[in-house]
Design an enzyme around this catalytic site. Sequence first.
Site, mmCIF file in Angstrom:
data_model
loop_
_atom_site.group_PDB
_atom_site.id
_atom_site.type_symbol
_atom_site.label_atom_id
_atom_site.label_comp_id
_atom_site.label_asym_id
_atom_site.label_seq_id
_atom_site.Cartn_x
_atom_site.Cartn_y
_atom_site.Cartn_z
ATOM 1 N N LYS A 1 0.842 -1.447 0.044
ATOM 2 C CA LYS A 1 -0.050 0.000 0.180
ATOM 3 C C LYS A 1 0.821 1.261 0.006
ATOM 4 C CE LYS A 1 -4.374 -1.205 0.120
ATOM 5 N NZ LYS A 1 -5.552 -0.531 -0.672
ATOM 6 N N SER B 1 0.928 -9.738 -0.506
ATOM 7 C CA SER B 1 0.876 -8.431 -0.423
ATOM 8 C C SER B 1 0.982 -7.764 1.111
ATOM 9 C CB SER B 1 -0.717 -8.019 -0.798
ATOM 10 O OG SER B 1 -1.649 -8.932 0.028
#
Length: 505
Positions: free
Chosen positions: A50, A303
Site C-alpha cells: 500500500k 501483499s
Amino acid sequence: MQDTIRRILSSSVYDVAVETPLERMGPLSDRLGRAVLLKREDLQPVFSFKLRGAYNKLATLNADEKARGVICASAGNHAQGLAYSATRMGVRAVIVMPRTTPSIKVEAVRRLGGEVVIFGDAFDDAREHALALCEKENLVFVHPYDDPEVIAGQGTIGVEILRQHSGPLAAIYVPVGGGGLAAGIATFVKFLRPDVRVFGVEPEDAASMKAALDAGKPVPLREVGIFADGVAVRQAGEETFRLCSQYLDGIVTVSTDEICAAIKDIFDHTRAIAEPAGAVALAGLRKHAPSLDLPGAVAAILSGANINFDRLRHVAERAEIGERAEALLAVTIPEKPGAYRAFIRLLGDRAITEFNYRFAPGASAQIFVGVQLKGGQAEKLSIIETLRDAGHRVLDMTDNEVAKLHIRYMVGGRVEGLRDELLYRFEFPERPGALLKFLEGLRADWNISLFHYRNHGSDYGRVLAGIQVPPGEREMFEAYLDKLGYAHWDETENPAYGMFLAPPA
C-alpha cells in the site's frame, strides 16, 4: 491503457518503496510441478504494498494541495502507507479509523506520524466522517484504491515482476479488495506481455470484483466476510472495475481454510507470517494453477504481513484443513467397554489430531475426531468407508463451519427435557455494548439455553447461541433479529447440532 502505463512508468514510488524480491518457493514448486514465484511485498517499510500507491498519489499533488494536508479513512495498510509517505514529505496526514481498529494498527499509524481520529463503529462510519472533515478542513482525500495515481503506484509491482523473471511465465495471481493492485498489475502486464494470464483472487465471502464482473458494473455486496480484512471491500471501485474488466483473465475465489493453508506455505518457505489478505493470492494459485494449461512459472503477490498476533491460533487450527491434511469426523460408536479401543484400531497408525467424547446414557455415543491425512481427499474417503464398513455412522465435518468454529469445543452438551430450542450463529461487532444490545432486545420468555463465543482478533466475534422460542413466536423472533442488524444464520437443522447439542428426542 496508454495513460495508465505512462503513470506507472513515471511513478515516484522508489523515493520510499523498495524493489522487493521475487522468490522461488521450492517445496510448493515441487508439489505443483512448475516454478512458483512469490513477490515479497511484506518487505516494504510498512510491511505492505500500500505504500506504493499512497506515496505516488502524494507525489503528484501540487504545492497548494500538500500545504492543505491529506486525509483518508482506513483501519489497515493504507493508513500506514499514507502516514509514512506524508511524514517523509512533510505533509499533514489525518487518518480516520473506526473504534474497532486493533490497537496495534492505531499505534503504528501514530508512530509513523499520522494524526489519528477515532470515529464510528464501522469503516463506513469512519469514511463518512473523513469526507466531512475533508470538506470542513479543506484537506485532500486519498482514496485507498479508486484513484489513477494510486493504481499506477501499485502497478509498479508488475514492472518489477516482468523485469525479475524474463523466462516463460504462465500467470500472475493478484489479491483483490477494491481492485487497485489488480488493475495496475494487469494493465501493465497486458501491455508488455499479453501472453501472460493475470488472475484476481478474492475470498469467497468478500468477492466484490467477481460480483462487479458478473453484473457488468460495481455492485454492493450484502455482507462481507472479514477474515481477510485487507481485501474485505463491499464494492469494487469504478476505475478499478473499468481496468479489471478489460485486462484481468478471471477471478479465483478461495475459502478461509485455503487462505490459512497458504499462510502456512509462506511461513514454511520464508519464516514470515503473512496476514490473511497477504496470502489470498497464493491460496488462489494453489487452487487454480494445477489446472492451468500453459507452460511456465506462476507468480503470486504476498501483499502484506500486518497480522495481529491473536489471530495466529485460528490460522493454525484451519491450515491443516485447508491443505486437506486433516479430516474432521463425527462418528457414532457403541457405548460399551472396548468400543473406543476398537475404533482407534480402525484408524491404524494415523495421527489423531483431536478427540472429543463425553459419556451419555444409552446404547451409542457420539465422538468428534480429527485425523491427520497424508493422502488428501482420497485418504479421507477411505477412512470413512472403513468406519462405515465396521458399522459406524459417520458424518464428514471437515467443511462444516459450525462444527469447526464451535461444536468441536462443545461436545456433550445435550440437556434432557429442553424444549423449543433454536440454534443460531452470529457475528457480533467487537465493541462495548454489542452483547447488551442483543440481550436487551430479547423478550424475557425467550430463554438463552446455550451461548458459545470465540474471538479471532478481528472486527467481529463469532457466537453460537441456543434460544428457546415457542413455535408460534418464531416469526416475531426473526423480525427481532432482522431489526437487530447482526449477521446471523439459523443452524437448528445443522447435523452437527443434531448429533452433539440438540435435546434428545
